[in-house]
Design a protein around this motif. Structure first.
Motif, PDB file in Angstrom:
ATOM      1  N   GLY A 185       0.813  -1.212   0.000  1.00  0.00           N
ATOM      2  CA  GLY A 185       0.000   0.000   0.000  1.00  0.00           C
ATOM      3  C   GLY A 185       0.847   1.263   0.000  1.00  0.00           C
ATOM      4  O   GLY A 185       0.525   2.242  -0.676  1.00  0.00           O
ATOM      5  N   VAL A 186       1.952   1.229   0.743  1.00  0.00           N
ATOM      6  CA  VAL A 186       2.860   2.379   0.788  1.00  0.00           C
ATOM      7  C   VAL A 186       3.508   2.591  -0.582  1.00  0.00           C
ATOM      8  O   VAL A 186       3.633   3.726  -1.063  1.00  0.00           O
ATOM      9  N   GLY A 187       3.899   1.498  -1.218  1.00  0.00           N
ATOM     10  CA  GLY A 187       4.501   1.592  -2.548  1.00  0.00           C
ATOM     11  C   GLY A 187       3.564   2.256  -3.540  1.00  0.00           C
ATOM     12  O   GLY A 187       3.976   3.115  -4.330  1.00  0.00           O
ATOM     13  N   LYS A 188       2.299   1.888  -3.512  1.00  0.00           N
ATOM     14  CA  LYS A 188       1.299   2.480  -4.408  1.00  0.00           C
ATOM     15  C   LYS A 188       1.096   3.967  -4.095  1.00  0.00           C
ATOM     16  O   LYS A 188       0.943   4.792  -5.007  1.00  0.00           O
ATOM     17  N   ALA A 189       1.096   4.301  -2.806  1.00  0.00           N
ATOM     18  CA  ALA A 189       0.909   5.704  -2.406  1.00  0.00           C
ATOM     19  C   ALA A 189       2.092   6.562  -2.854  1.00  0.00           C
ATOM     20  O   ALA A 189       1.905   7.698  -3.319  1.00  0.00           O
ATOM     21  N   PHE A 190       3.312   6.030  -2.726  1.00  0.00           N
ATOM     22  CA  PHE A 190       4.495   6.760  -3.182  1.00  0.00           C
ATOM     23  C   PHE A 190       4.437   6.979  -4.691  1.00  0.00           C
ATOM     24  O   PHE A 190       4.760   8.058  -5.193  1.00  0.00           O
ATOM     25  N   ALA A 191       4.056   5.940  -5.422  1.00  0.00           N
ATOM     26  CA  ALA A 191       3.988   6.024  -6.885  1.00  0.00           C
ATOM     27  C   ALA A 191       2.959   7.060  -7.331  1.00  0.00           C
ATOM     28  O   ALA A 191       3.166   7.783  -8.316  1.00  0.00           O
ATOM     29  N   LYS A 192       1.865   7.146  -6.605  1.00  0.00           N
ATOM     30  CA  LYS A 192       0.827   8.127  -6.934  1.00  0.00           C
ATOM     31  C   LYS A 192       1.302   9.541  -6.622  1.00  0.00           C
ATOM     32  O   LYS A 192       1.033  10.488  -7.384  1.00  0.00           O
ATOM     33  N   ALA A 193       2.013   9.694  -5.508  1.00  0.00           N
ATOM     34  CA  ALA A 193       2.499  11.017  -5.102  1.00  0.00           C
ATOM     35  C   ALA A 193       3.672  11.486  -5.960  1.00  0.00           C
ATOM     36  O   ALA A 193       3.872  12.689  -6.141  1.00  0.00           O
ATOM     37  N   ASP A 194       4.436  10.537  -6.482  1.00  0.00           N
ATOM     38  CA  ASP A 194       5.643  10.860  -7.245  1.00  0.00           C
ATOM     39  C   ASP A 194       5.741   9.936  -8.466  1.00  0.00           C
ATOM     40  O   ASP A 194       6.580   9.046  -8.530  1.00  0.00           O
ATOM     41  N   PRO A 195       4.867  10.145  -9.454  1.00  0.00           N
ATOM     42  CA  PRO A 195       4.788   9.243 -10.607  1.00  0.00           C
ATOM     43  C   PRO A 195       6.070   9.154 -11.431  1.00  0.00           C
ATOM     44  O   PRO A 195       6.287   8.157 -12.130  1.00  0.00           O
ATOM     45  N   ASP A 196       6.935  10.168 -11.343  1.00  0.00           N
ATOM     46  CA  ASP A 196       8.190  10.127 -12.100  1.00  0.00           C
ATOM     47  C   ASP A 196       9.082   8.971 -11.670  1.00  0.00           C
ATOM     48  O   ASP A 196       9.929   8.508 -12.443  1.00  0.00           O
ATOM     49  N   HIS A 197       8.924   8.514 -10.425  1.00  0.00           N
ATOM     50  CA  HIS A 197       9.758   7.423  -9.914  1.00  0.00           C
ATOM     51  C   HIS A 197       8.936   6.156  -9.629  1.00  0.00           C
ATOM     52  O   HIS A 197       9.323   5.333  -8.809  1.00  0.00           O
ATOM     53  N   ARG A 198       7.818   6.042 -10.305  1.00  0.00           N
ATOM     54  CA  ARG A 198       6.923   4.893 -10.105  1.00  0.00           C
ATOM     55  C   ARG A 198       7.655   3.552 -10.257  1.00  0.00           C
ATOM     56  O   ARG A 198       7.503   2.654  -9.432  1.00  0.00           O
ATOM     57  N   ALA A 199       8.457   3.427 -11.307  1.00  0.00           N
ATOM     58  CA  ALA A 199       9.142   2.160 -11.580  1.00  0.00           C
ATOM     59  C   ALA A 199      10.065   1.763 -10.420  1.00  0.00           C
ATOM     60  O   ALA A 199      10.131   0.588 -10.032  1.00  0.00           O
ATOM     61  N   THR A 200      10.746   2.750  -9.858  1.00  0.00           N
ATOM     62  CA  THR A 200      11.647   2.477  -8.725  1.00  0.00           C
ATOM     63  C   THR A 200      10.860   2.021  -7.499  1.00  0.00           C
ATOM     64  O   THR A 200      11.248   1.057  -6.827  1.00  0.00           O
ATOM     65  N   TYR A 201       9.761   2.701  -7.220  1.00  0.00           N
ATOM     66  CA  TYR A 201       8.958   2.333  -6.057  1.00  0.00           C
ATOM     67  C   TYR A 201       8.378   0.926  -6.214  1.00  0.00           C
ATOM     68  O   TYR A 201       8.342   0.143  -5.253  1.00  0.00           O
ATOM     69  N   GLU A 202       7.940   0.600  -7.409  1.00  0.00           N
ATOM     70  CA  GLU A 202       7.378  -0.733  -7.651  1.00  0.00           C
ATOM     71  C   GLU A 202       8.442  -1.813  -7.499  1.00  0.00           C
ATOM     72  O   GLU A 202       8.201  -2.865  -6.894  1.00  0.00           O
ATOM     73  N   LYS A 203       9.643  -1.542  -8.021  1.00  0.00           N
ATOM     74  CA  LYS A 203      10.746  -2.494  -7.909  1.00  0.00           C
ATOM     75  C   LYS A 203      11.152  -2.698  -6.444  1.00  0.00           C
ATOM     76  O   LYS A 203      11.335  -3.831  -5.979  1.00  0.00           O
ATOM     77  N   ASN A 204      11.298  -1.589  -5.702  1.00  0.00           N
ATOM     78  CA  ASN A 204      11.711  -1.675  -4.297  1.00  0.00           C
ATOM     79  C   ASN A 204      10.646  -2.337  -3.424  1.00  0.00           C
ATOM     80  O   ASN A 204      10.965  -3.075  -2.486  1.00  0.00           O
ATOM     81  N   THR A 205       9.383  -2.067  -3.724  1.00  0.00           N
ATOM     82  CA  THR A 205       8.288  -2.704  -2.976  1.00  0.00           C
ATOM     83  C   THR A 205       8.311  -4.206  -3.184  1.00  0.00           C
ATOM     84  O   THR A 205       8.182  -4.985  -2.225  1.00  0.00           O
ATOM     85  N   ALA A 206       8.486  -4.642  -4.413  1.00  0.00           N
ATOM     86  CA  ALA A 206       8.540  -6.077  -4.712  1.00  0.00           C
ATOM     87  C   ALA A 206       9.707  -6.743  -3.987  1.00  0.00           C
ATOM     88  O   ALA A 206       9.576  -7.860  -3.456  1.00  0.00           O
ATOM     89  N   ALA A 207      10.847  -6.053  -3.935  1.00  0.00           N
ATOM     90  CA  ALA A 207      12.022  -6.610  -3.250  1.00  0.00           C
ATOM     91  C   ALA A 207      11.772  -6.742  -1.750  1.00  0.00           C
ATOM     92  O   ALA A 207      12.153  -7.746  -1.121  1.00  0.00           O
ATOM     93  N   LEU A 208      11.131  -5.729  -1.154  1.00  0.00           N
ATOM     94  CA  LEU A 208      10.834  -5.777   0.279  1.00  0.00           C
ATOM     95  C   LEU A 208       9.812  -6.867   0.586  1.00  0.00           C
ATOM     96  O   LEU A 208       9.968  -7.613   1.571  1.00  0.00           O
ATOM     97  N   VAL A 209       8.776  -6.966  -0.223  1.00  0.00           N
ATOM     98  CA  VAL A 209       7.762  -8.004  -0.014  1.00  0.00           C
ATOM     99  C   VAL A 209       8.398  -9.392  -0.097  1.00  0.00           C
ATOM    100  O   VAL A 209       8.049 -10.295   0.673  1.00  0.00           O
ATOM    101  N   LYS A 210       9.356  -9.558  -0.993  1.00  0.00           N
ATOM    102  CA  LYS A 210      10.063 -10.837  -1.105  1.00  0.00           C
ATOM    103  C   LYS A 210      10.825 -11.160   0.185  1.00  0.00           C
ATOM    104  O   LYS A 210      10.814 -12.294   0.670  1.00  0.00           O
ATOM    105  N   LYS A 211      11.481 -10.155   0.763  1.00  0.00           N
ATOM    106  CA  LYS A 211      12.190 -10.337   2.044  1.00  0.00           C
ATOM    107  C   LYS A 211      11.216 -10.738   3.152  1.00  0.00           C
ATOM    108  O   LYS A 211      11.500 -11.634   3.955  1.00  0.00           O
TER     109      LYS A 211
END
Length: 339
Positions: A185-211
């Motif tokens: 949910g935080v990853g989605k909120a960051f992506a919405k607030a800062d769409p220019d870095h959406r790809a980074t937030y999605e990648k980092n969220t996936a990595a954290l969820v994997k951990k």
């Protein structure tokens, strides 16, 4: 001498407005320059800070309201912190855990307000202690005592409610599965607030969820076969963790982890410890260990740390959330006789 009388009121008002305008402009320019285009996020306490930094990476500037070693429930927002909130792009908090934070964020003009409590399901845990409890007569598993839908266990620190609205347990970060839901949910909120870095937030969220998924697997496997399923803690912070992994938590003090439990509660815990093969009384890092150690001594039990990870300090057994959770797993395995 009253200097203010020497300046006409109109002139004083004009000077004040001009001064404030200049100050605001300077503050704005400085913030833009310092953050270099980064999303400026204020996190309420460590579990929220960890999420913000893991998900935001180099594209986020994170400020934390609760200092390391400070008990988060006791936090009172300062004027400086109120200003930090006003200048932030986003606030990440857990509603109901820190009343002063809730109030400050609610009154602020922050565009993006991310409430972790709204990103996963919240539950009531345990039974009341301190003379008002329904005692665990059969000392069975958590399923026998119930969780969701049962009258909640009030838990807290002196002078503060330790529950979210509705009497629900706020300690969602101690369940890796629920924490992963919050992370998404935080990853989605960051992506919405800062769409220019959406790809980074999605990648980092996936990595954290994997951990966190890996952490969940380790807990599941590590606590599957144990001699006992019951553990004693200073206060009831581990309801979600206990429920997730088939354990039963017994808290010494429900309302105040630094308070003295009643004589009846001490006796009940001593009897329960014998019946359930409990070997260890757990205490935590940010509050006094006196009560836990006294109970352990009287009941001839060992003591160890089970960290609710409300903050990372020199006493923490690890440098971040993942490391401390693994230390918690090792402590539980030892105490419960994991095979």
């Amino acid at each position: 001498m009253n200097v203010r009388r020497l300046i006409p009121s109109a002139a004083l008002a004009t000077a004040t407005v001009l001064g404030l305008s200049a100050l605001t402009a300077c503050s704005s320019d400085a913030a833009d320059k310092n953050n270099e285009g980064k999303l400026d996020v204020v996190a309420s306490f460590y579990p929220m800070e960890f999420l913000a930094k893991e998900i935001g990476g180099d594209d986020v500037e994170v400020t934390t309201l609760t200092e390391p070693g400070q008990e988060p429930h006791d936090l009172e927002i300062s004027a400086k912190q109120t200003a930090q909130l006003e200048n932030a792009d986003a606030a990440l908090f857990l509603k109901g855990l820190q009343p002063s934070v809730d109030e400050a964020i609610g009154q602020s003009g922050i565009k993006t307000k991310i409430d972790a409590a709204s990103l996963t399901s919240m539950e009531k845990h345990g039974t009341e202690v301190g003379g008002h409890a329904k005692e665990h007569d059969e000392h069975g598993s958590e399923e026998e005592h119930g969780h969701e839908g049962e009258e909640g266990h009030e838990e807290g620190h002196e002078g503060h409610s330790h529950e979210t609205p509705g009497g629900k347990d706020p300690h969602i970060w101690l369940d890796p599965v629920k924490y992963a839901e919050v992370a998404e949910g935080v990853g989605k909120a960051f992506a919405k607030a800062d769409p220019d870095h959406r790809a980074t937030y999605e990648k980092n969220t996936a990595a954290l969820v994997k951990k966190l998924t890996g952490l969940d697997t380790d807990f599941k496997n590590g606590l599957k076969n144990t001699d006992s399923k019951v553990f004693i803690t200073t206060h009831a912070a581990f309801g979600y963790l206990a429920e997730r992994y088939g354990l039963t938590e017994e808290a010494i003090s429900g309302l105040d982890p630094e308070g003295e439990p009643s004589a009846n509660r001490v006796r009940d815990l001593q009897e329960m410890a014998k019946a359930d093969g409990v070997t260890t009384v757990f205490y935590e890092t940010l509050v006094s260990d006196k009560t836990a150690k006294t109970l352990a001594k009287d009941a001839k039990l060992k003591t160890d740390v089970l960290d609710p990870i409300e903050g990372i300090t020199k006493k923490s057994k690890g440098d971040d959330y993942i490391e401390v959770m693994r230390s918690n797993l090792a402590a539980l395995q030892k105490a419960l006789g994991a095979k």
